[in-house]
Design a protein around this motif. Sequence first.
Motif, PDB file in Angstrom:
ATOM      1  N   LYS A  45       0.819  -1.092  -0.013  1.00 21.77           N
ATOM      2  CA  LYS A  45      -0.035   0.080  -0.085  1.00 21.77           C
ATOM      3  C   LYS A  45       0.816   1.154  -0.077  1.00 21.77           C
ATOM      4  O   LYS A  45       0.584   2.144  -0.679  1.00 21.77           O
ATOM      5  CB  LYS A  45      -0.759  -0.141   1.192  1.00 21.77           C
ATOM      6  CG  LYS A  45      -1.826   1.106   1.296  1.00 21.77           C
ATOM      7  CD  LYS A  45      -2.674   1.055   2.437  1.00 21.77           C
ATOM      8  CE  LYS A  45      -3.669   2.412   2.935  1.00 21.77           C
ATOM      9  NZ  LYS A  45      -4.335   2.452   3.943  1.00 21.77           N
ATOM     10  N   LEU A  46       2.171   1.035   0.736  1.00 20.91           N
ATOM     11  CA  LEU A  46       2.865   2.370   1.000  1.00 20.91           C
ATOM     12  C   LEU A  46       3.487   2.470  -0.337  1.00 20.91           C
ATOM     13  O   LEU A  46       3.904   3.649  -1.067  1.00 20.91           O
ATOM     14  CB  LEU A  46       3.823   2.351   2.162  1.00 20.91           C
ATOM     15  CG  LEU A  46       3.216   2.450   3.400  1.00 20.91           C
ATOM     16  CD1 LEU A  46       3.882   2.007   4.652  1.00 20.91           C
ATOM     17  CD2 LEU A  46       2.396   3.501   3.636  1.00 20.91           C
ATOM     18  N   LYS A 101       2.607   1.839  -3.499  1.00 20.89           N
ATOM     19  CA  LYS A 101       1.677   2.255  -4.316  1.00 20.89           C
ATOM     20  C   LYS A 101       1.463   3.784  -4.062  1.00 20.89           C
ATOM     21  O   LYS A 101       1.328   4.791  -5.038  1.00 20.89           O
ATOM     22  CB  LYS A 101       0.308   1.663  -4.136  1.00 20.89           C
ATOM     23  CG  LYS A 101      -0.740   1.836  -5.451  1.00 20.89           C
ATOM     24  CD  LYS A 101      -2.064   0.936  -5.078  1.00 20.89           C
ATOM     25  CE  LYS A 101      -3.010   1.364  -6.269  1.00 20.89           C
ATOM     26  NZ  LYS A 101      -4.362   0.717  -6.015  1.00 20.89           N
ATOM     27  N   GLN A 102       1.370   4.045  -2.908  1.00 21.24           N
ATOM     28  CA  GLN A 102       1.106   5.564  -2.487  1.00 21.24           C
ATOM     29  C   GLN A 102       2.398   6.267  -3.064  1.00 21.24           C
ATOM     30  O   GLN A 102       2.498   7.436  -3.612  1.00 21.24           O
ATOM     31  CB  GLN A 102       1.052   5.673  -1.120  1.00 21.24           C
ATOM     32  CG  GLN A 102      -0.305   5.555  -0.527  1.00 21.24           C
ATOM     33  CD  GLN A 102      -0.529   5.560   0.996  1.00 21.24           C
ATOM     34  OE1 GLN A 102       0.481   5.685   1.811  1.00 21.24           O
ATOM     35  NE2 GLN A 102      -1.653   5.554   1.611  1.00 21.24           N
ATOM     36  N   ILE A 151       2.239   6.948  -6.936  1.00 20.53           N
ATOM     37  CA  ILE A 151       1.211   8.084  -7.166  1.00 20.53           C
ATOM     38  C   ILE A 151       1.621   9.200  -6.788  1.00 20.53           C
ATOM     39  O   ILE A 151       1.473  10.310  -7.551  1.00 20.53           O
ATOM     40  CB  ILE A 151       0.042   7.626  -6.320  1.00 20.53           C
ATOM     41  CG1 ILE A 151      -0.794   6.280  -6.747  1.00 20.53           C
ATOM     42  CG2 ILE A 151      -0.947   8.905  -6.631  1.00 20.53           C
ATOM     43  CD1 ILE A 151      -1.875   5.808  -5.826  1.00 20.53           C
ATOM     44  N   THR A 152       2.360   9.582  -5.674  1.00 22.61           N
ATOM     45  CA  THR A 152       2.822  10.729  -5.379  1.00 22.61           C
ATOM     46  C   THR A 152       4.155  11.312  -5.789  1.00 22.61           C
ATOM     47  O   THR A 152       4.695  12.181  -5.846  1.00 22.61           O
ATOM     48  CB  THR A 152       2.915  11.056  -3.735  1.00 22.61           C
ATOM     49  OG1 THR A 152       3.637   9.751  -3.185  1.00 22.61           O
ATOM     50  CG2 THR A 152       1.300  10.952  -2.957  1.00 22.61           C
TER      51      THR A 152
END
Length: 167
Positions: A158-159, A161-162, A165-166
């Motif tokens: 999850k981190l 992927k974040q 994205i950022t």
Amino acid sequence: MSLLPILRFPDPRLKKVAAPVARIDDGIRRLARDMAETMYEAPGIGLAATQVDVHLRLIVVDASETKDQLLVLINPAIEVQEGSQKCEEGCLSVPGIYDRVERAEHVVVRYLDLDGSEQTVDASGLLAVCLQHEMDHLQGRVFVEHLSQLKQLRIRNKLAKQARITA
Ligand code: K2U
Ligand code: ZN
């Protein structure tokens, strides 16, 4: 005073074991002040020097409702650890991730204050959880490491992927 950047999991620097503070000088006093400012601004109720990439045994904590009971703990050591409690935890180094962790219900922590005087804090409930959470950081441990391997894998994904994205 200045705000300090907080390392984000899984930065390998969060796994470093902190060294004892050898001398309580103006540099340590400035660091404690900047860590407290960073903690209140986050906002959080605790912060370990490890999280701001300073690998010394220093933590700041303020679990009070009124945010006026700052504890600066230098070279903290847990003397008593008893009972058990499960609380939902978060971490300023693992934003957006919350999960329940089992900790001791009651702890007594011995430490030096900024004057170099020996102190002890006798804590239960949220303050006890926070102290154990911060002491983990000084040992290079992040709260997610108390979770199952599957949960840790999901958190890492999850981190990651974040971060994509950022980026
Ligand atoms: O070390 C840190 O990242 C600060 C922690 C301290 C903490 C974690 C779990 C339980 C208690 C304290 C938090 O991010 S501070 C945010 C917070 C605020 C209120 C209650 C719980 C967590
Ligand atoms: Zn944390």
